[in-house]
Design a protein around this motif. Structure first.
Motif, mmCIF file in Angstrom:
data_model
loop_
_atom_site.group_PDB
_atom_site.id
_atom_site.type_symbol
_atom_site.label_atom_id
_atom_site.label_comp_id
_atom_site.label_asym_id
_atom_site.label_seq_id
_atom_site.Cartn_x
_atom_site.Cartn_y
_atom_site.Cartn_z
ATOM 1 N N GLU A 46 19.598 -7.024 47.532
ATOM 2 C CA GLU A 46 19.633 -6.608 46.135
ATOM 3 C C GLU A 46 18.811 -7.563 45.275
ATOM 4 O O GLU A 46 18.123 -7.140 44.346
ATOM 5 C CB GLU A 46 21.075 -6.538 45.624
ATOM 6 N N ALA A 47 18.823 -8.854 45.588
ATOM 7 C CA ALA A 47 18.020 -9.837 44.838
ATOM 8 C C ALA A 47 16.526 -9.544 44.972
ATOM 9 O O ALA A 47 15.771 -9.677 43.990
ATOM 10 C CB ALA A 47 18.339 -11.248 45.312
ATOM 11 N N ASP A 48 16.084 -9.154 46.169
ATOM 12 C CA ASP A 48 14.681 -8.787 46.373
ATOM 13 C C ASP A 48 14.295 -7.614 45.476
ATOM 14 O O ASP A 48 13.244 -7.608 44.835
ATOM 15 C CB ASP A 48 14.423 -8.364 47.829
ATOM 16 N N ILE A 49 15.148 -6.629 45.452
ATOM 17 C CA ILE A 49 14.873 -5.416 44.683
ATOM 18 C C ILE A 49 14.890 -5.710 43.190
ATOM 19 O O ILE A 49 14.018 -5.266 42.441
ATOM 20 C CB ILE A 49 15.895 -4.311 45.051
ATOM 21 N N LEU A 50 15.867 -6.488 42.741
ATOM 22 C CA LEU A 50 15.938 -6.836 41.319
ATOM 23 C C LEU A 50 14.725 -7.654 40.889
ATOM 24 O O LEU A 50 14.240 -7.505 39.758
ATOM 25 C CB LEU A 50 17.239 -7.567 41.012
ATOM 26 N N ALA A 51 14.199 -8.495 41.774
ATOM 27 C CA ALA A 51 12.983 -9.253 41.457
ATOM 28 C C ALA A 51 11.796 -8.299 41.275
ATOM 29 O O ALA A 51 10.949 -8.501 40.396
ATOM 30 C CB ALA A 51 12.703 -10.279 42.548
ATOM 31 N N ALA A 52 11.728 -7.248 42.083
ATOM 32 C CA ALA A 52 10.675 -6.230 41.919
ATOM 33 C C ALA A 52 10.854 -5.508 40.581
ATOM 34 O O ALA A 52 9.876 -5.271 39.860
ATOM 35 C CB ALA A 52 10.702 -5.242 43.080
ATOM 36 N N PHE A 53 12.091 -5.171 40.246
ATOM 37 C CA PHE A 53 12.365 -4.531 38.953
ATOM 38 C C PHE A 53 11.905 -5.426 37.802
ATOM 39 O O PHE A 53 11.317 -4.949 36.825
ATOM 40 C CB PHE A 53 13.851 -4.231 38.796
ATOM 41 N N ASN A 54 12.172 -6.730 37.900
ATOM 42 C CA ASN A 54 11.757 -7.659 36.849
ATOM 43 C C ASN A 54 10.241 -7.646 36.666
ATOM 44 O O ASN A 54 9.735 -7.650 35.534
ATOM 45 C CB ASN A 54 12.222 -9.086 37.166
ATOM 46 N N ALA A 55 9.510 -7.631 37.772
ATOM 47 C CA ALA A 55 8.046 -7.597 37.702
ATOM 48 C C ALA A 55 7.564 -6.317 37.019
ATOM 49 O O ALA A 55 6.643 -6.349 36.195
ATOM 50 C CB ALA A 55 7.445 -7.721 39.097
ATOM 51 N N ILE A 56 8.202 -5.208 37.338
ATOM 52 C CA ILE A 56 7.828 -3.923 36.729
ATOM 53 C C ILE A 56 8.117 -3.935 35.241
ATOM 54 O O ILE A 56 7.282 -3.534 34.422
ATOM 55 C CB ILE A 56 8.570 -2.759 37.425
ATOM 56 N N GLU A 57 9.289 -4.393 34.855
ATOM 57 C CA GLU A 57 9.654 -4.408 33.442
ATOM 58 C C GLU A 57 8.731 -5.321 32.641
ATOM 59 O O GLU A 57 8.358 -4.999 31.511
ATOM 60 C CB GLU A 57 11.111 -4.798 33.284
ATOM 61 N N THR A 58 8.329 -6.440 33.217
ATOM 62 C CA THR A 58 7.399 -7.339 32.540
ATOM 63 C C THR A 58 6.053 -6.656 32.316
ATOM 64 O O THR A 58 5.484 -6.714 31.229
ATOM 65 C CB THR A 58 7.215 -8.635 33.358
ATOM 66 N N GLU A 59 5.549 -6.002 33.346
ATOM 67 C CA GLU A 59 4.275 -5.285 33.233
ATOM 68 C C GLU A 59 4.370 -4.143 32.230
ATOM 69 O O GLU A 59 3.476 -3.935 31.414
ATOM 70 C CB GLU A 59 3.853 -4.751 34.605
ATOM 71 N N PHE A 60 5.455 -3.375 32.295
ATOM 72 C CA PHE A 60 5.652 -2.245 31.401
ATOM 73 C C PHE A 60 5.691 -2.714 29.951
ATOM 74 O O PHE A 60 5.073 -2.118 29.072
ATOM 75 C CB PHE A 60 6.952 -1.518 31.765
ATOM 76 N N ALA A 61 6.414 -3.806 29.705
ATOM 77 C CA ALA A 61 6.556 -4.330 28.347
ATOM 78 C C ALA A 61 5.223 -4.789 27.766
ATOM 79 O O ALA A 61 5.014 -4.716 26.548
ATOM 80 C CB ALA A 61 7.563 -5.480 28.330
ATOM 81 N N SER A 62 4.309 -5.214 28.609
ATOM 82 C CA SER A 62 3.038 -5.702 28.086
ATOM 83 C C SER A 62 1.930 -4.647 28.081
ATOM 84 O O SER A 62 0.988 -4.759 27.302
ATOM 85 C CB SER A 62 2.574 -6.930 28.873
ATOM 86 N N GLU A 63 2.042 -3.618 28.904
ATOM 87 C CA GLU A 63 0.924 -2.686 29.075
ATOM 88 C C GLU A 63 1.170 -1.241 28.634
ATOM 89 O O GLU A 63 0.222 -0.489 28.497
ATOM 90 C CB GLU A 63 0.495 -2.654 30.550
ATOM 91 N N PHE A 64 2.397 -0.815 28.459
ATOM 92 C CA PHE A 64 2.682 0.607 28.233
ATOM 93 C C PHE A 64 3.097 0.861 26.783
ATOM 94 O O PHE A 64 4.220 1.278 26.504
ATOM 95 C CB PHE A 64 3.760 1.088 29.212
ATOM 96 N N GLU A 65 2.159 0.652 25.864
ATOM 97 C CA GLU A 65 2.444 0.834 24.448
ATOM 98 C C GLU A 65 2.854 2.276 24.165
ATOM 99 O O GLU A 65 2.259 3.224 24.672
ATOM 100 C CB GLU A 65 1.227 0.481 23.606
ATOM 101 N N GLY A 66 3.890 2.414 23.362
ATOM 102 C CA GLY A 66 4.357 3.740 22.999
ATOM 103 C C GLY A 66 5.230 4.399 24.050
ATOM 104 O O GLY A 66 5.505 5.587 23.971
ATOM 105 N N CYS A 67 5.674 3.627 25.041
ATOM 106 C CA CYS A 67 6.485 4.182 26.122
ATOM 107 C C CYS A 67 7.834 3.468 26.183
ATOM 108 O O CYS A 67 7.937 2.281 25.859
ATOM 109 C CB CYS A 67 5.774 3.999 27.458
ATOM 110 N N THR A 68 8.854 4.201 26.607
ATOM 111 C CA THR A 68 10.187 3.645 26.786
ATOM 112 C C THR A 68 10.605 3.843 28.232
ATOM 113 O O THR A 68 10.733 4.978 28.697
ATOM 114 C CB THR A 68 11.197 4.332 25.844
ATOM 115 N N LEU A 69 10.790 2.723 28.932
ATOM 116 C CA LEU A 69 11.225 2.767 30.325
ATOM 117 C C LEU A 69 12.717 3.069 30.356
ATOM 118 O O LEU A 69 13.514 2.355 29.759
ATOM 119 C CB LEU A 69 10.925 1.426 31.000
ATOM 120 N N GLU A 70 13.074 4.150 31.023
ATOM 121 C CA GLU A 70 14.476 4.572 31.069
ATOM 122 C C GLU A 70 15.172 4.161 32.362
ATOM 123 O O GLU A 70 16.362 3.848 32.350
ATOM 124 C CB GLU A 70 14.575 6.087 30.918
ATOM 125 N N GLU A 71 14.432 4.196 33.472
ATOM 126 C CA GLU A 71 15.074 3.954 34.763
ATOM 127 C C GLU A 71 14.062 3.404 35.751
ATOM 128 O O GLU A 71 12.902 3.811 35.768
ATOM 129 C CB GLU A 71 15.626 5.276 35.285
#
Length: 144
Positions: A46-71
Motif C-alpha cells: 500500500e505504501a508503494d501505491i500511495l507513493a505513486a498517487f503522491n507523484a500523480i497528485e503533485t504532477e496534476f496540481a502543477s500541470e492540469f490547470e482548470g481540472c479537478t482530480l476526483e479519484e
C-alpha cells in the motif's frame, strides 16, 4: 481628467485585475478532495501505491490547470490489462512500473491544456516507473 487622476484610475484597474486573477484561482489542477483507492498486491505494498498517487497528485496540481482530480485508483487487474505499456517502456525486468487510473473533471480553463472544457475524463492512465523499490516514482506517460 488630469494626469494624476488618470494614473490613479489605471493603478486601480490594475489592482482590480490582480484581485480578479487571484480569485479565479491558482494555476494548476485541484487535488484537494481526491479519493484514493488502493489494494495492495503481491507486487506492491500500500505504501508503494500511495507513493505513486503522491507523484500523480503533485504532477496534476502543477500541470492540469482548470481540472479537478476526483479519484486515483490501483488494483491487481491494472498490470494485467496494461501489460503492453510495460513492454513499450522497456520496464520488464528493469525495475518497477505501475499503471494508475484516474477520474477528473475540467472547467473552461482546461481548453488551454488541450482538454475539452466542462468535461469528465474517466480511466485516464498514468504510467510511472522507478529503477528500484527505494527510488521515487517518475511519471513517464499519461492519457488514454
Amino acid at each position: 481628467m488630469n494626469r494624476k487622476t488618470a494614473l490613479v484610475a489605471i493603478a486601480g484597474a490594475l489592482a482590480a485585475l490582480g484581485i480578479l486573477m487571484a480569485l479565479v484561482g491558482p494555476s494548476g489542477g485541484n487535488v484537494k478532495s481526491v479519493e484514493r483507492i488502493a489494494q495492495s498486491t503481491d507486487h506492491y505494498t500500500e505504501a508503494d501505491i500511495l507513493a505513486a498517487f503522491n507523484a500523480i497528485e503533485t504532477e496534476f496540481a502543477s500541470e492540469f490547470e482548470g481540472c479537478t482530480l476526483e479519484e486515483v485508483r490501483y488494483d491487481s487487474e491494472v498490470e494485467t490489462r496494461h501489460l503492453d505499456e510495460m513492454l513499450e517502456h522497456g520496464q520488464k525486468g528493469k525495475g518497477d512500473l505501475i499503471v494508475v487510473l484516474s477520474k477528473f473533471t475540467t472547467d473552461w480553463r482546461a481548453a488551454d491544456e488541450g482538454l475539452s472544457p466542462h468535461d469528465r475524463y474517466e480511466d485516464w492512465q498514468w504510467i510511472l516507473i522507478r529503477p528500484s523499490q527505494d527510488a521515487p516514482w517518475k511519471i513517464v506517460d499519461w492519457g488514454y
